[in-house]
Write a protein that holds these residues in place. Structure first.
Motif, PDB file in Angstrom:
ATOM      1  N   TYR A   1      -1.652  -4.125  12.731  1.00 39.35           N
ATOM      2  CA  TYR A   1      -1.757  -4.502  11.316  1.00 39.35           C
ATOM      3  C   TYR A   1      -0.575  -3.910  10.575  1.00 39.35           C
ATOM      4  CZ  TYR A   1      -6.695  -5.826  11.851  1.00 39.35           C
ATOM      5  OH  TYR A   1      -7.873  -6.419  12.217  1.00 39.35           O
TER       6      TYR A   1
ATOM      7  N   ASN B   1      -1.879  -7.257   6.313  1.00 41.68           N
ATOM      8  CA  ASN B   1      -3.080  -7.053   5.519  1.00 41.68           C
ATOM      9  C   ASN B   1      -2.693  -6.376   4.209  1.00 41.68           C
ATOM     10  OD1 ASN B   1      -5.575  -5.912   4.451  1.00 41.68           O
ATOM     11  ND2 ASN B   1      -6.447  -6.727   6.331  1.00 41.68           N
TER      12      ASN B   1
ATOM     13  N   PHE C   1     -10.642  -1.732   3.970  1.00 44.11           N
ATOM     14  CA  PHE C   1      -9.968  -2.058   5.228  1.00 44.11           C
ATOM     15  C   PHE C   1     -10.793  -1.564   6.408  1.00 44.11           C
ATOM     16  CE2 PHE C   1      -6.964  -1.130   8.678  1.00 44.11           C
ATOM     17  CZ  PHE C   1      -6.488  -2.409   8.889  1.00 44.11           C
TER      18      PHE C   1
ATOM     19  N   PHE D   1     -12.403  -4.614   8.448  1.00 43.19           N
ATOM     20  CA  PHE D   1     -11.579  -4.932   9.614  1.00 43.19           C
ATOM     21  C   PHE D   1     -11.811  -3.980  10.783  1.00 43.19           C
ATOM     22  CE2 PHE D   1      -9.454  -6.971   6.093  1.00 43.19           C
ATOM     23  CZ  PHE D   1      -9.245  -8.233   6.609  1.00 43.19           C
TER      24      PHE D   1
END
Length: 161
Positions: free
Chosen positions: A7, A34, A85, A89
């Motif tokens: 990421y 992201n 986050f 995720f």
């Protein structure tokens, strides 16, 4: 190699770094941007010594963690993004057991907020670490249900005139 996902913050320098890292990884490693892991947006960061009396009053009343800079974010906002986050995720990655390693290319203030959440530090923790070295690499591991981190690389930077 373990199953890995990468990421990156969408900012230009982090994307350059992430692309360089991704080029060294096996081709099947996913590479995702992201915006949650972007740097702290300080907006109209005013010269700390030349703030208006009203802004000084607001800063003092709210404290450094909660003070939202004009057209920017507070550190509380960054902390919220870090928790989002993790919860949207990283928890999913962990639950699906699809990836064993997550590489995150981000920024110092975001990583401090992220670690404050992960390590369950108090937000006013005076003992938290100094800012990370520019371009350093830290590793966060879960050991017996608790998270631990360590800086594993910091480039040697010398400034010459």
């Amino acid at each position: 190699m373990k199953k890995t996902i990468l990421y990156s913050s969408p900012y230009a320098r982090t994307m350059q770094t992430a692309k360089a890292i991704h080029a060294e990884l096996p081709g099947e490693v996913p590479f995702l941007q992201n915006p949650l892991i972007r740097e702290w947006e300080l907006g109209n960061l005013l010269n700390i010594n030349n703030r208006t009396p009203q802004l000084k009053k607001e800063f003092k009343a709210s404290g450094s963690f909660f003070y939202r800079y004009p057209n920017g974010e507070s550190m509380a906002d960054v902390y919220l993004r870090a928790t989002m986050f993790y919860n949207t995720f990283l928890q999913r990655v962990k639950q699906q057991n699809r990836y064993e390693d997550v590489i995150m290319v981000s920024h110092s203030a975001f990583m401090h907020a992220f670690l404050t959440f992960m390590m369950q530090w108090p937000i006013d923790n005076k003992a938290k670490p100094k800012p990370f070295d520019n371009a350093c690499v830290i590793a966060i591991d879960e050991v017996d249900g608790d998270y631990q981190y360590k800086q594993i690389f910091a480039p040697k930077i010398s400034v010459t005139n």
